[in-house]
Design an enzyme around this catalytic site. Sequence first.
Site, PDB file in Angstrom:
ATOM      1  CD  GLU A  32      55.962 -29.309  44.193  1.00  0.00           C
ATOM      2  OE1 GLU A  32      56.718 -29.581  44.052  1.00  0.00           O
ATOM      3  OE2 GLU A  32      55.231 -28.175  43.831  1.00  0.00           O
ATOM      4  CE  LYS A  33      56.157 -22.661  45.016  1.00  0.00           C
ATOM      5  NZ  LYS A  33      56.383 -22.007  44.243  1.00  0.00           N
ATOM      6  CD  GLU A  34      53.520 -23.804  41.594  1.00  0.00           C
ATOM      7  OE1 GLU A  34      52.595 -24.640  40.474  1.00  0.00           O
ATOM      8  OE2 GLU A  34      53.256 -22.776  41.907  1.00  0.00           O
ATOM      9  N   GLY A  37      56.053 -33.538  40.264  1.00  0.00           N
ATOM     10  CA  GLY A  37      56.320 -33.735  38.555  1.00  0.00           C
ATOM     11  C   GLY A  37      57.366 -32.430  38.094  1.00  0.00           C
ATOM     12  N   GLY A  38      56.664 -31.073  38.628  1.00  0.00           N
ATOM     13  CA  GLY A  38      57.689 -30.270  38.216  1.00  0.00           C
ATOM     14  C   GLY A  38      56.950 -29.264  36.909  1.00  0.00           C
ATOM     15  CB  VAL A 236      60.180  -7.286  20.413  1.00  0.00           C
ATOM     16  CG1 VAL A 236      59.181  -6.809  21.261  1.00  0.00           C
ATOM     17  CG2 VAL A 236      59.975  -8.876  19.568  1.00  0.00           C
ATOM     18  NE  ARG A 270      61.781 -22.889  33.285  1.00  0.00           N
ATOM     19  CZ  ARG A 270      60.547 -23.233  32.985  1.00  0.00           C
ATOM     20  NH1 ARG A 270      60.074 -22.513  32.435  1.00  0.00           N
ATOM     21  NH2 ARG A 270      60.018 -23.089  34.501  1.00  0.00           N
ATOM     22  CB  ALA A 317      63.440 -33.231  33.085  1.00  0.00           C
ATOM     23  CG  HIS A 441      70.294 -53.121   6.194  1.00  0.00           C
ATOM     24  ND1 HIS A 441      70.234 -51.730   6.527  1.00  0.00           N
ATOM     25  CD2 HIS A 441      69.263 -54.468   5.783  1.00  0.00           C
ATOM     26  CE1 HIS A 441      69.882 -51.607   5.083  1.00  0.00           C
ATOM     27  NE2 HIS A 441      69.555 -52.890   4.823  1.00  0.00           N
TER      28      HIS A 441
HETATM   29  P1  NAD Z   1      67.039 -20.625  25.742  1.00  0.00           P
HETATM   30  O1  NAD Z   1      67.749 -20.159  27.009  1.00  0.00           O
HETATM   31  O2  NAD Z   1      66.796 -22.205  25.063  1.00  0.00           O
HETATM   32  O3  NAD Z   1      66.892 -19.645  24.402  1.00  0.00           O
HETATM   33  C1  NAD Z   1      66.363 -18.227  24.911  1.00  0.00           C
HETATM   34  C2  NAD Z   1      66.373 -17.529  23.342  1.00  0.00           C
HETATM   35  O4  NAD Z   1      65.699 -16.271  23.837  1.00  0.00           O
HETATM   36  C3  NAD Z   1      67.888 -17.688  22.889  1.00  0.00           C
HETATM   37  O5  NAD Z   1      68.688 -18.046  21.246  1.00  0.00           O
HETATM   38  C4  NAD Z   1      68.262 -15.953  23.149  1.00  0.00           C
HETATM   39  O6  NAD Z   1      69.281 -15.092  22.458  1.00  0.00           O
HETATM   40  C5  NAD Z   1      66.719 -15.455  23.079  1.00  0.00           C
HETATM   41  N1  NAD Z   1      66.607 -14.308  23.391  1.00  0.00           N
HETATM   42  C6  NAD Z   1      66.942 -13.824  25.068  1.00  0.00           C
HETATM   43  N2  NAD Z   1      66.664 -12.283  24.985  1.00  0.00           N
HETATM   44  C7  NAD Z   1      66.165 -12.215  23.708  1.00  0.00           C
HETATM   45  C8  NAD Z   1      65.165 -11.213  23.636  1.00  0.00           C
HETATM   46  N3  NAD Z   1      64.948  -9.829  24.654  1.00  0.00           N
HETATM   47  N4  NAD Z   1      64.830 -11.401  22.216  1.00  0.00           N
HETATM   48  C9  NAD Z   1      65.194 -11.819  21.213  1.00  0.00           C
HETATM   49  N5  NAD Z   1      65.525 -12.991  21.832  1.00  0.00           N
HETATM   50  C10 NAD Z   1      65.866 -13.458  22.672  1.00  0.00           C
HETATM   51  O7  NAD Z   1      66.135 -20.642  26.775  1.00  0.00           O
HETATM   52  P2  NAD Z   1      64.264 -21.539  26.468  1.00  0.00           P
HETATM   53  O8  NAD Z   1      63.867 -21.494  25.179  1.00  0.00           O
HETATM   54  O9  NAD Z   1      63.153 -20.082  27.077  1.00  0.00           O
HETATM   55  O10 NAD Z   1      64.428 -22.310  27.673  1.00  0.00           O
HETATM   56  C11 NAD Z   1      65.136 -22.335  29.140  1.00  0.00           C
HETATM   57  C12 NAD Z   1      65.899 -23.282  29.291  1.00  0.00           C
HETATM   58  O11 NAD Z   1      64.624 -25.151  29.633  1.00  0.00           O
HETATM   59  C13 NAD Z   1      66.853 -23.898  28.349  1.00  0.00           C
HETATM   60  O12 NAD Z   1      67.734 -24.173  29.268  1.00  0.00           O
HETATM   61  C14 NAD Z   1      66.510 -24.728  27.607  1.00  0.00           C
HETATM   62  O13 NAD Z   1      67.180 -25.928  27.174  1.00  0.00           O
HETATM   63  C15 NAD Z   1      65.576 -25.838  28.911  1.00  0.00           C
HETATM   64  N6  NAD Z   1      64.444 -26.656  27.563  1.00  0.00           N
HETATM   65  C16 NAD Z   1      64.604 -27.419  27.494  1.00  0.00           C
HETATM   66  C17 NAD Z   1      63.850 -28.334  26.597  1.00  0.00           C
HETATM   67  C18 NAD Z   1      64.177 -30.159  25.562  1.00  0.00           C
HETATM   68  O14 NAD Z   1      65.314 -30.774  26.568  1.00  0.00           O
HETATM   69  N7  NAD Z   1      64.015 -30.443  24.516  1.00  0.00           N
HETATM   70  C19 NAD Z   1      62.969 -28.266  26.057  1.00  0.00           C
HETATM   71  C20 NAD Z   1      61.916 -26.424  27.084  1.00  0.00           C
HETATM   72  C21 NAD Z   1      62.786 -25.764  27.177  1.00  0.00           C
END
Ligand code: NAD
Length: 469
Positions: A32-34, A37-38, A236, A270, A317, A441
Amino acid sequence: MNYDVAVIGGGPGGYVAAIRAAQLGGKVLLIEKEAMGGVCLNRGCIPTKTLLKSAEKWEDLKRSPEFGLKAEGIGFDFGAILARKNAVVAQLRGGIEQLVKSNGIDVVRGAAVLTGPNRLEVDIRGSGKKETFEARKIIIATGSVPSSIPVPGRDLPGVITSDELLELDQVPRSMLVIGAGVVGIEFTAIMRSFGCEVTIVEMLPSILPSVDSDLVKRLGLILRKLGIKTLVGARVTAFAAAEDGVAVTVDTGKDIQEFHIEKVLIATGRRPVLEGLGLEAAGIAHDRSGIVVNERMETSIAGIYAIGDVTGRSMLAHVASTAGMVAAENAMGLSSLMEYNAVPACIFTTPEIATVGLTEQEALDGGYAVKVSKFNFAANGKAVSMGESDGLVKIVADANSGKVLGMHILGPHASDLIMEGALAIRNNLTARDIAHTIHPHPTLAETVMESAHGIDGDIIHQIKQKKRV
Ligand code: NAD
Protein backbone atom coordinates in the site's frame (compact mmCIF):
# COMPACT_ATOMS: atom_id res chain seq x y z
CA MET A 1 8.89 -17.59 -4.57
CA ASN A 2 8.73 -15.40 -1.44
CA TYR A 3 4.93 -15.32 -1.38
CA ASP A 4 1.87 -17.28 -2.49
CA VAL A 5 -0.11 -14.10 -3.11
CA ALA A 6 0.91 -10.44 -3.41
CA VAL A 7 -1.86 -7.83 -3.33
CA ILE A 8 -1.28 -4.31 -4.68
CA GLY A 9 -3.54 -1.85 -2.86
CA GLY A 10 -4.95 -1.93 0.69
CA GLY A 11 -8.50 -0.67 0.05
CA PRO A 12 -11.68 -2.66 0.75
CA GLY A 13 -10.85 -4.88 -2.25
CA GLY A 14 -7.16 -5.44 -1.52
CA TYR A 15 -7.10 -5.94 2.25
CA VAL A 16 -10.09 -8.30 2.11
CA ALA A 17 -8.37 -10.31 -0.67
CA ALA A 18 -5.21 -10.47 1.45
CA ILE A 19 -7.11 -11.71 4.51
CA ARG A 20 -9.03 -14.33 2.49
CA ALA A 21 -5.80 -15.63 0.93
CA ALA A 22 -4.19 -15.82 4.40
CA GLN A 23 -7.27 -17.62 5.80
CA LEU A 24 -6.78 -20.22 3.08
CA GLY A 25 -3.22 -20.82 4.29
CA GLY A 26 -1.34 -18.51 1.92
CA LYS A 27 1.80 -16.54 2.69
CA VAL A 28 0.59 -13.09 1.73
CA LEU A 29 2.18 -9.70 0.96
CA LEU A 30 0.06 -6.54 0.95
CA ILE A 31 1.54 -3.42 -0.67
CA GLU A 32 0.00 0.00 0.00
CA LYS A 33 1.51 3.36 -0.99
CA GLU A 34 -0.72 5.57 1.17
CA ALA A 35 -3.07 4.79 4.06
CA MET A 36 -4.58 1.38 4.71
CA GLY A 37 -8.31 1.29 3.93
CA GLY A 38 -8.14 3.04 0.55
CA VAL A 39 -10.62 5.64 -0.70
CA CYS A 40 -13.54 4.00 1.12
CA LEU A 41 -12.08 4.51 4.58
CA ASN A 42 -9.92 7.60 4.07
CA ARG A 43 -11.71 9.76 1.46
CA GLY A 44 -15.06 8.10 0.73
CA CYS A 45 -17.69 6.00 2.47
CA ILE A 46 -16.59 6.40 6.09
CA PRO A 47 -15.69 10.13 6.26
CA THR A 48 -18.86 11.08 4.38
CA LYS A 49 -21.05 8.91 6.61
CA THR A 50 -19.41 10.47 9.68
CA LEU A 51 -20.15 13.99 8.39
CA LEU A 52 -23.66 12.89 7.46
CA LYS A 53 -24.27 11.65 11.00
CA SER A 54 -23.39 15.09 12.37
CA ALA A 55 -25.68 16.64 9.74
CA GLU A 56 -28.53 14.34 10.77
CA LYS A 57 -28.06 15.08 14.46
CA TRP A 58 -28.08 18.79 13.63
CA GLU A 59 -31.35 18.39 11.70
CA ASP A 60 -32.81 16.46 14.67
CA LEU A 61 -31.81 19.27 17.03
CA LYS A 62 -33.54 21.81 14.80
CA ARG A 63 -36.69 19.64 14.85
CA SER A 64 -36.71 19.42 18.68
CA PRO A 65 -40.02 21.30 19.25
CA GLU A 66 -41.81 18.84 16.94
CA PHE A 67 -40.83 16.07 19.38
CA GLY A 68 -41.78 18.06 22.47
CA LEU A 69 -38.18 18.89 23.30
CA LYS A 70 -36.57 22.21 24.16
CA ALA A 71 -33.13 22.82 22.72
CA GLU A 72 -31.95 26.39 23.17
CA GLY A 73 -28.78 28.09 22.00
CA ILE A 74 -28.05 25.30 19.57
CA GLY A 75 -25.30 25.51 16.97
CA PHE A 76 -22.47 23.53 15.44
CA ASP A 77 -18.67 23.68 15.37
CA PHE A 78 -17.52 22.47 11.96
CA GLY A 79 -13.93 22.12 13.20
CA ALA A 80 -15.11 19.67 15.87
CA ILE A 81 -17.18 17.81 13.28
CA LEU A 82 -14.07 17.42 11.13
CA ALA A 83 -12.02 16.32 14.13
CA ARG A 84 -14.59 13.60 14.89
CA LYS A 85 -14.51 12.49 11.26
CA ASN A 86 -10.71 12.21 11.42
CA ALA A 87 -10.87 10.31 14.72
CA VAL A 88 -13.40 7.79 13.33
CA VAL A 89 -11.22 7.24 10.25
CA ALA A 90 -8.10 6.80 12.39
CA GLN A 91 -9.86 4.31 14.69
CA LEU A 92 -11.07 2.17 11.78
CA ARG A 93 -7.71 2.40 10.00
CA GLY A 94 -6.03 1.11 13.15
CA GLY A 95 -8.57 -1.72 13.21
CA ILE A 96 -7.71 -2.78 9.65
CA GLU A 97 -3.97 -2.63 10.37
CA GLN A 98 -4.48 -4.90 13.38
CA LEU A 99 -6.71 -7.25 11.39
CA VAL A 100 -4.11 -7.58 8.65
CA LYS A 101 -1.32 -8.15 11.17
CA SER A 102 -3.32 -10.74 13.11
CA ASN A 103 -3.73 -12.73 9.88
CA GLY A 104 0.07 -12.92 9.52
CA ILE A 105 0.12 -10.75 6.37
CA ASP A 106 3.36 -8.88 5.57
CA VAL A 107 2.72 -5.22 4.76
CA VAL A 108 5.06 -3.12 2.63
CA ARG A 109 4.55 0.65 2.30
CA GLY A 110 5.32 1.87 -1.20
CA ALA A 111 4.30 1.91 -4.87
CA ALA A 112 4.50 -1.42 -6.75
CA VAL A 113 5.29 -2.04 -10.43
CA LEU A 114 4.89 -5.39 -12.20
CA THR A 115 8.32 -6.34 -13.51
CA GLY A 116 7.63 -9.94 -14.53
CA PRO A 117 4.82 -12.53 -14.41
CA ASN A 118 5.60 -13.30 -10.76
CA ARG A 119 7.69 -10.29 -9.85
CA LEU A 120 7.03 -6.88 -8.33
CA GLU A 121 9.32 -3.97 -7.66
CA VAL A 122 8.28 -1.70 -4.80
CA ASP A 123 9.48 1.88 -4.37
CA ILE A 124 9.62 1.80 -0.58
CA ARG A 125 7.94 4.93 0.81
CA GLY A 126 10.28 7.53 2.22
CA SER A 127 13.43 5.41 1.82
CA GLY A 128 14.50 6.13 -1.76
CA LYS A 129 15.07 2.37 -2.08
CA LYS A 130 13.49 -0.20 -4.37
CA GLU A 131 12.88 -3.78 -3.33
CA THR A 132 11.87 -6.80 -5.43
CA PHE A 133 9.33 -9.41 -4.32
CA GLU A 134 8.21 -12.64 -5.95
CA ALA A 135 4.75 -14.17 -5.67
CA ARG A 136 3.02 -17.13 -7.31
CA LYS A 137 -0.12 -15.06 -7.79
CA ILE A 138 -0.72 -11.29 -7.91
CA ILE A 139 -3.94 -9.36 -7.24
CA ILE A 140 -4.18 -5.76 -8.51
CA ALA A 141 -6.50 -3.60 -6.38
CA THR A 142 -5.31 -0.05 -7.06
CA GLY A 143 -8.76 1.59 -7.04
CA SER A 144 -9.81 4.83 -8.69
CA VAL A 145 -9.44 8.62 -8.46
CA PRO A 146 -11.93 11.40 -9.24
CA SER A 147 -12.06 12.13 -12.97
CA SER A 148 -11.85 15.67 -14.24
CA ILE A 149 -13.61 17.64 -16.96
CA PRO A 150 -11.91 19.46 -19.83
CA VAL A 151 -13.20 22.92 -18.94
CA PRO A 152 -10.99 26.03 -18.98
CA GLY A 153 -10.17 27.21 -15.44
CA ARG A 154 -10.39 23.68 -14.01
CA ASP A 155 -7.23 24.26 -11.96
CA LEU A 156 -8.50 27.30 -10.03
CA PRO A 157 -8.20 26.77 -6.26
CA GLY A 158 -11.98 27.02 -5.73
CA VAL A 159 -12.64 24.13 -8.11
CA ILE A 160 -12.27 20.94 -6.06
CA THR A 161 -13.08 17.23 -5.93
CA SER A 162 -14.58 15.26 -3.05
CA ASP A 163 -11.02 14.60 -1.78
CA GLU A 164 -10.45 18.29 -1.04
CA LEU A 165 -14.04 18.95 0.06
CA LEU A 166 -13.56 16.45 2.89
CA GLU A 167 -10.67 18.55 4.21
CA LEU A 168 -12.40 21.98 4.18
CA ASP A 169 -12.39 23.42 7.67
CA GLN A 170 -15.37 25.67 7.01
CA VAL A 171 -18.71 25.18 5.33
CA PRO A 172 -18.70 27.21 2.10
CA ARG A 173 -21.48 29.78 1.78
CA SER A 174 -22.28 28.47 -1.68
CA MET A 175 -21.31 25.47 -3.78
CA LEU A 176 -21.99 24.43 -7.37
CA VAL A 177 -21.95 20.67 -7.81
CA ILE A 178 -21.13 19.35 -11.28
CA GLY A 179 -22.61 15.87 -11.73
CA ALA A 180 -25.76 14.62 -10.00
CA GLY A 181 -24.46 11.10 -9.43
CA VAL A 182 -23.88 9.50 -6.04
CA VAL A 183 -20.98 11.74 -4.94
CA GLY A 184 -22.72 14.95 -6.07
CA ILE A 185 -26.03 14.12 -4.38
CA GLU A 186 -24.49 12.86 -1.12
CA PHE A 187 -22.32 15.98 -0.69
CA THR A 188 -25.29 18.16 -1.59
CA ALA A 189 -27.26 16.60 1.28
CA ILE A 190 -24.44 17.10 3.80
CA MET A 191 -23.47 20.65 2.82
CA ARG A 192 -27.07 21.87 2.52
CA SER A 193 -27.75 20.67 6.01
CA PHE A 194 -24.92 22.85 7.33
CA GLY A 195 -26.39 25.89 5.57
CA CYS A 196 -24.52 25.92 2.25
CA GLU A 197 -26.50 27.17 -0.79
CA VAL A 198 -26.19 24.37 -3.35
CA THR A 199 -26.78 24.39 -7.10
CA ILE A 200 -26.47 21.14 -9.06
CA VAL A 201 -25.53 20.98 -12.76
CA GLU A 202 -26.12 17.63 -14.49
CA MET A 203 -25.57 17.05 -18.20
CA LEU A 204 -28.15 14.24 -18.54
CA PRO A 205 -31.93 14.91 -18.44
CA SER A 206 -32.27 13.62 -14.88
CA ILE A 207 -30.44 13.52 -11.55
CA LEU A 208 -29.19 10.05 -10.49
CA PRO A 209 -29.59 8.68 -14.03
CA SER A 210 -29.14 5.05 -12.98
CA VAL A 211 -31.84 5.11 -10.27
CA ASP A 212 -35.52 4.10 -10.78
CA SER A 213 -37.51 7.12 -11.98
CA ASP A 214 -40.16 6.97 -9.20
CA LEU A 215 -37.45 7.41 -6.56
CA VAL A 216 -35.73 10.14 -8.55
CA LYS A 217 -39.00 12.09 -8.88
CA ARG A 218 -39.61 11.85 -5.13
CA LEU A 219 -36.02 12.87 -4.29
CA GLY A 220 -36.31 15.79 -6.74
CA LEU A 221 -39.25 17.14 -4.71
CA ILE A 222 -37.30 16.75 -1.46
CA LEU A 223 -34.29 18.61 -2.90
CA ARG A 224 -36.55 21.40 -4.15
CA LYS A 225 -38.14 21.72 -0.69
CA LEU A 226 -34.64 22.12 0.76
CA GLY A 227 -34.04 25.04 -1.62
CA ILE A 228 -31.53 23.20 -3.81
CA LYS A 229 -31.46 24.43 -7.39
CA THR A 230 -31.04 21.65 -9.98
CA LEU A 231 -30.17 22.28 -13.62
CA VAL A 232 -30.44 19.13 -15.75
CA GLY A 233 -29.44 18.85 -19.40
CA ALA A 234 -26.87 21.54 -18.57
CA ARG A 235 -23.12 21.89 -19.01
CA VAL A 236 -20.42 23.99 -17.41
CA THR A 237 -18.43 25.69 -20.15
CA ALA A 238 -15.92 27.84 -18.22
CA PHE A 239 -14.53 28.70 -14.81
CA ALA A 240 -12.93 32.07 -14.04
CA ALA A 241 -11.44 33.53 -10.88
CA ALA A 242 -13.87 35.83 -9.08
CA GLU A 243 -13.81 37.77 -5.83
CA ASP A 244 -14.25 35.21 -3.02
CA GLY A 245 -14.60 32.25 -5.34
CA VAL A 246 -15.28 31.20 -8.89
CA ALA A 247 -17.40 32.54 -11.75
CA VAL A 248 -18.99 29.54 -13.47
CA THR A 249 -20.56 29.72 -16.92
CA VAL A 250 -23.35 27.21 -17.46
CA ASP A 251 -25.05 26.37 -20.74
CA THR A 252 -28.49 25.31 -19.48
CA GLY A 253 -29.62 24.17 -22.92
CA LYS A 254 -31.97 27.19 -23.04
CA ASP A 255 -29.65 30.02 -22.13
CA ILE A 256 -26.20 30.85 -20.78
CA GLN A 257 -26.09 31.62 -17.05
CA GLU A 258 -23.25 32.80 -14.86
CA PHE A 259 -22.95 31.81 -11.19
CA HIS A 260 -20.64 33.38 -8.60
CA ILE A 261 -19.85 30.58 -6.22
CA GLU A 262 -17.45 30.01 -3.32
CA LYS A 263 -16.62 26.40 -4.21
CA VAL A 264 -17.21 24.16 -7.22
CA LEU A 265 -17.34 20.41 -6.62
CA ILE A 266 -16.46 18.23 -9.59
CA ALA A 267 -18.38 14.99 -9.12
CA THR A 268 -18.45 13.69 -12.68
CA GLY A 269 -17.31 10.15 -11.96
CA ARG A 270 -14.09 8.33 -11.13
CA ARG A 271 -11.41 6.72 -13.30
CA PRO A 272 -9.39 3.59 -12.55
CA VAL A 273 -5.77 3.94 -11.40
CA LEU A 274 -3.82 2.23 -14.21
CA GLU A 275 -0.70 4.40 -14.50
CA GLY A 276 2.72 3.29 -13.32
CA LEU A 277 1.74 -0.34 -12.74
CA GLY A 278 3.65 -1.79 -15.69
CA LEU A 279 0.46 -3.14 -17.30
CA GLU A 280 1.75 -2.68 -20.87
CA ALA A 281 5.05 -4.44 -20.22
CA ALA A 282 3.21 -7.27 -18.46
CA GLY A 283 0.78 -7.56 -21.41
CA ILE A 284 -2.33 -7.18 -19.22
CA ALA A 285 -5.34 -6.23 -21.38
CA HIS A 286 -6.94 -2.95 -20.33
CA ASP A 287 -8.55 0.16 -21.73
CA ARG A 288 -9.44 3.58 -20.30
CA SER A 289 -12.35 2.10 -18.38
CA GLY A 290 -10.22 -0.44 -16.55
CA ILE A 291 -8.40 -3.78 -16.50
CA VAL A 292 -10.27 -6.54 -18.34
CA VAL A 293 -11.10 -9.54 -16.14
CA ASN A 294 -13.16 -12.72 -16.45
CA GLU A 295 -15.69 -13.93 -13.88
CA ARG A 296 -12.84 -15.49 -11.87
CA MET A 297 -11.43 -11.92 -11.64
CA GLU A 298 -8.38 -13.10 -13.62
CA THR A 299 -6.78 -10.74 -16.14
CA SER A 300 -5.57 -11.69 -19.62
CA ILE A 301 -2.39 -13.01 -17.93
CA ALA A 302 -2.91 -16.24 -15.99
CA GLY A 303 -2.17 -15.90 -12.29
CA ILE A 304 -2.67 -12.11 -12.26
CA TYR A 305 -6.05 -10.95 -10.97
CA ALA A 306 -7.67 -7.49 -10.76
CA ILE A 307 -10.53 -6.44 -8.48
CA GLY A 308 -12.57 -3.38 -7.48
CA ASP A 309 -12.59 0.06 -9.09
CA VAL A 310 -9.49 -0.67 -11.22
CA THR A 311 -11.67 -3.04 -13.27
CA GLY A 312 -14.05 -0.12 -13.93
CA ARG A 313 -17.13 -2.16 -13.10
CA SER A 314 -19.54 -1.19 -10.30
CA MET A 315 -17.26 1.14 -8.32
CA LEU A 316 -18.59 0.12 -4.91
CA ALA A 317 -16.59 -0.93 -1.85
CA HIS A 318 -18.75 -4.01 -1.21
CA VAL A 319 -18.33 -5.16 -4.82
CA ALA A 320 -14.55 -4.75 -4.46
CA SER A 321 -14.52 -6.81 -1.24
CA THR A 322 -16.59 -9.59 -2.82
CA ALA A 323 -14.38 -9.62 -5.92
CA GLY A 324 -11.36 -9.67 -3.59
CA MET A 325 -12.60 -12.87 -1.97
CA VAL A 326 -13.29 -14.42 -5.39
CA ALA A 327 -9.80 -13.54 -6.65
CA ALA A 328 -8.10 -14.74 -3.45
CA GLU A 329 -9.95 -18.05 -3.52
CA ASN A 330 -8.99 -18.64 -7.16
CA ALA A 331 -5.39 -17.62 -6.45
CA MET A 332 -5.31 -20.18 -3.65
CA GLY A 333 -6.56 -22.97 -5.93
CA LEU A 334 -10.31 -22.92 -5.22
CA SER A 335 -12.88 -22.20 -7.89
CA SER A 336 -14.96 -19.07 -7.34
CA LEU A 337 -17.05 -16.93 -9.67
CA MET A 338 -18.11 -13.29 -9.32
CA GLU A 339 -21.85 -12.58 -9.65
CA TYR A 340 -23.29 -9.14 -10.40
CA ASN A 341 -27.05 -9.87 -10.56
CA ALA A 342 -27.84 -8.81 -6.98
CA VAL A 343 -25.58 -5.86 -6.17
CA PRO A 344 -27.22 -3.51 -3.67
CA ALA A 345 -26.33 0.16 -4.13
CA CYS A 346 -27.03 2.84 -1.54
CA ILE A 347 -27.08 6.61 -1.67
CA PHE A 348 -26.78 8.22 1.72
CA THR A 349 -29.10 11.17 1.38
CA THR A 350 -31.82 12.03 3.90
CA PRO A 351 -33.87 9.96 3.43
CA GLU A 352 -31.62 7.26 2.03
CA ILE A 353 -31.93 5.59 -1.35
CA ALA A 354 -31.13 1.92 -1.85
CA THR A 355 -31.64 -0.22 -4.91
CA VAL A 356 -30.95 -3.75 -6.09
CA GLY A 357 -31.72 -5.55 -9.33
CA LEU A 358 -33.62 -4.16 -12.30
CA THR A 359 -35.43 -0.83 -12.43
CA GLU A 360 -38.96 -0.94 -13.86
CA GLN A 361 -37.63 0.40 -17.18
CA GLU A 362 -34.77 -2.13 -17.31
CA ALA A 363 -37.24 -4.98 -16.65
CA LEU A 364 -39.52 -3.72 -19.47
CA ASP A 365 -36.52 -3.33 -21.79
CA GLY A 366 -35.47 -6.88 -20.85
CA GLY A 367 -38.80 -8.19 -22.21
CA TYR A 368 -40.36 -9.19 -18.86
CA ALA A 369 -44.09 -9.03 -18.18
CA VAL A 370 -43.66 -6.59 -15.32
CA LYS A 371 -45.73 -6.15 -12.18
CA VAL A 372 -44.93 -3.26 -9.87
CA SER A 373 -45.98 -2.53 -6.31
CA LYS A 374 -45.34 0.60 -4.27
CA PHE A 375 -45.84 1.14 -0.56
CA ASN A 376 -45.40 4.52 1.11
CA PHE A 377 -43.56 4.95 4.40
CA ALA A 378 -46.39 7.37 5.32
CA ALA A 379 -48.55 4.27 6.03
CA ASN A 380 -45.96 2.61 8.29
CA GLY A 381 -46.40 3.08 12.05
CA LYS A 382 -42.69 3.04 12.90
CA ALA A 383 -41.79 5.61 10.22
CA VAL A 384 -44.57 7.96 11.34
CA SER A 385 -43.55 7.64 15.00
CA MET A 386 -39.95 8.44 14.00
CA GLY A 387 -41.14 11.52 12.09
CA GLU A 388 -39.45 10.12 8.96
CA SER A 389 -42.36 9.06 6.77
CA ASP A 390 -41.17 10.42 3.41
CA GLY A 391 -40.50 7.78 0.76
CA LEU A 392 -41.60 4.44 -0.66
CA VAL A 393 -40.63 0.82 -1.28
CA LYS A 394 -41.07 -0.16 -4.92
CA ILE A 395 -40.85 -3.79 -5.96
CA VAL A 396 -40.48 -4.82 -9.60
CA ALA A 397 -41.51 -8.44 -10.20
CA ASP A 398 -42.03 -10.87 -13.06
CA ALA A 399 -45.82 -10.87 -13.52
CA ASN A 400 -45.83 -14.54 -14.54
CA SER A 401 -43.69 -16.11 -11.82
CA GLY A 402 -43.88 -13.43 -9.11
CA LYS A 403 -40.07 -13.53 -8.95
CA VAL A 404 -38.53 -10.36 -7.53
CA LEU A 405 -36.52 -8.61 -10.26
CA GLY A 406 -35.76 -5.35 -8.49
CA MET A 407 -36.29 -3.49 -5.22
CA HIS A 408 -35.99 0.29 -4.93
CA ILE A 409 -36.33 2.12 -1.65
CA LEU A 410 -36.36 5.81 -0.75
CA GLY A 411 -36.85 6.17 2.98
CA PRO A 412 -35.38 5.88 6.47
CA HIS A 413 -32.80 3.08 6.78
CA ALA A 414 -33.26 2.14 3.12
CA SER A 415 -29.63 0.95 3.12
CA ASP A 416 -30.47 -1.68 5.76
CA LEU A 417 -33.88 -2.64 4.36
CA ILE A 418 -32.53 -3.33 0.86
CA MET A 419 -30.89 -6.58 1.95
CA GLU A 420 -34.24 -8.35 1.88
CA GLY A 421 -34.40 -7.53 -1.83
CA ALA A 422 -30.79 -8.61 -2.45
CA LEU A 423 -31.40 -11.95 -0.72
CA ALA A 424 -34.62 -12.46 -2.70
CA ILE A 425 -33.02 -11.71 -6.08
CA ARG A 426 -29.87 -13.77 -5.44
CA ASN A 427 -32.01 -16.77 -4.42
CA ASN A 428 -34.75 -16.43 -7.05
CA LEU A 429 -37.41 -15.78 -4.39
CA THR A 430 -40.89 -14.51 -5.21
CA ALA A 431 -42.69 -11.52 -3.75
CA ARG A 432 -44.95 -14.09 -2.03
CA ASP A 433 -41.88 -15.49 -0.21
CA ILE A 434 -41.27 -12.02 1.24
CA ALA A 435 -44.94 -11.22 1.89
CA HIS A 436 -45.56 -14.48 3.75
CA THR A 437 -42.47 -14.21 5.92
CA ILE A 438 -43.64 -12.80 9.25
CA HIS A 439 -42.12 -9.35 9.77
CA PRO A 440 -41.90 -7.91 13.28
CA HIS A 441 -44.12 -4.98 14.27
CA PRO A 442 -43.61 -2.09 14.55
CA THR A 443 -40.64 -1.92 12.18
CA LEU A 444 -39.59 -0.22 8.99
CA ALA A 445 -39.14 -3.73 7.51
CA GLU A 446 -42.93 -4.01 7.33
CA THR A 447 -42.81 -1.59 4.37
CA VAL A 448 -40.96 -4.26 2.35
CA MET A 449 -43.53 -6.90 3.35
CA GLU A 450 -46.46 -4.63 2.48
CA SER A 451 -44.97 -3.77 -0.90
CA ALA A 452 -44.46 -7.50 -1.57
CA HIS A 453 -48.16 -8.09 -0.70
CA GLY A 454 -48.95 -5.64 -3.48
CA ILE A 455 -47.40 -8.04 -6.01
CA ASP A 456 -48.87 -11.18 -4.50
CA GLY A 457 -52.36 -9.89 -3.60
CA ASP A 458 -53.55 -6.85 -1.72
CA ILE A 459 -51.70 -4.45 0.55
CA ILE A 460 -53.31 -4.38 4.00
CA HIS A 461 -52.44 -0.82 5.03
CA GLN A 462 -53.61 0.95 1.91
CA ILE A 463 -56.80 2.96 1.68
CA LYS A 464 -58.99 1.56 -1.09
CA GLN A 465 -59.86 4.03 -3.82
CA LYS A 466 -63.62 4.18 -4.43
CA LYS A 467 -64.53 2.58 -7.74
CA ARG A 468 -65.98 5.09 -10.22
CA VAL A 469 -69.44 4.17 -11.44
P1 NAD B 1 -21.36 8.83 -11.12
O1 NAD B 1 -20.97 8.17 -12.36
O2 NAD B 1 -22.27 8.16 -10.15
O3 NAD B 1 -22.07 10.23 -11.48
C1 NAD B 1 -21.46 11.21 -12.26
C2 NAD B 1 -22.55 12.12 -12.80
O4 NAD B 1 -21.92 13.22 -13.43
C3 NAD B 1 -23.44 11.45 -13.84
O5 NAD B 1 -24.78 11.70 -13.51
C4 NAD B 1 -23.01 12.12 -15.14
O6 NAD B 1 -24.05 12.21 -16.07
C5 NAD B 1 -22.59 13.50 -14.64
N1 NAD B 1 -21.63 14.19 -15.50
C6 NAD B 1 -20.52 13.66 -16.10
N2 NAD B 1 -19.86 14.64 -16.78
C7 NAD B 1 -20.54 15.80 -16.58
C8 NAD B 1 -20.36 17.14 -16.99
N3 NAD B 1 -19.30 17.50 -17.74
N4 NAD B 1 -21.27 18.09 -16.62
C9 NAD B 1 -22.33 17.73 -15.83
N5 NAD B 1 -22.56 16.47 -15.42
C10 NAD B 1 -21.67 15.51 -15.77
O7 NAD B 1 -20.00 9.29 -10.41
P2 NAD B 1 -19.71 9.83 -8.95
O8 NAD B 1 -20.95 10.35 -8.32
O9 NAD B 1 -18.55 10.75 -9.09
O10 NAD B 1 -19.25 8.52 -8.18
C11 NAD B 1 -18.14 7.78 -8.64
C12 NAD B 1 -18.26 6.32 -8.27
O11 NAD B 1 -18.17 6.17 -6.86
C13 NAD B 1 -19.59 5.73 -8.70
O12 NAD B 1 -19.39 4.46 -9.24
C14 NAD B 1 -20.37 5.64 -7.42
O13 NAD B 1 -21.31 4.58 -7.42
C15 NAD B 1 -19.28 5.43 -6.38
N6 NAD B 1 -19.73 5.97 -5.11
C16 NAD B 1 -20.57 5.21 -4.35
C17 NAD B 1 -21.05 5.71 -3.16
C18 NAD B 1 -21.99 4.87 -2.35
O14 NAD B 1 -22.01 3.66 -2.51
N7 NAD B 1 -22.80 5.46 -1.47
C19 NAD B 1 -20.72 6.99 -2.74
C20 NAD B 1 -19.88 7.73 -3.55
C21 NAD B 1 -19.39 7.22 -4.73
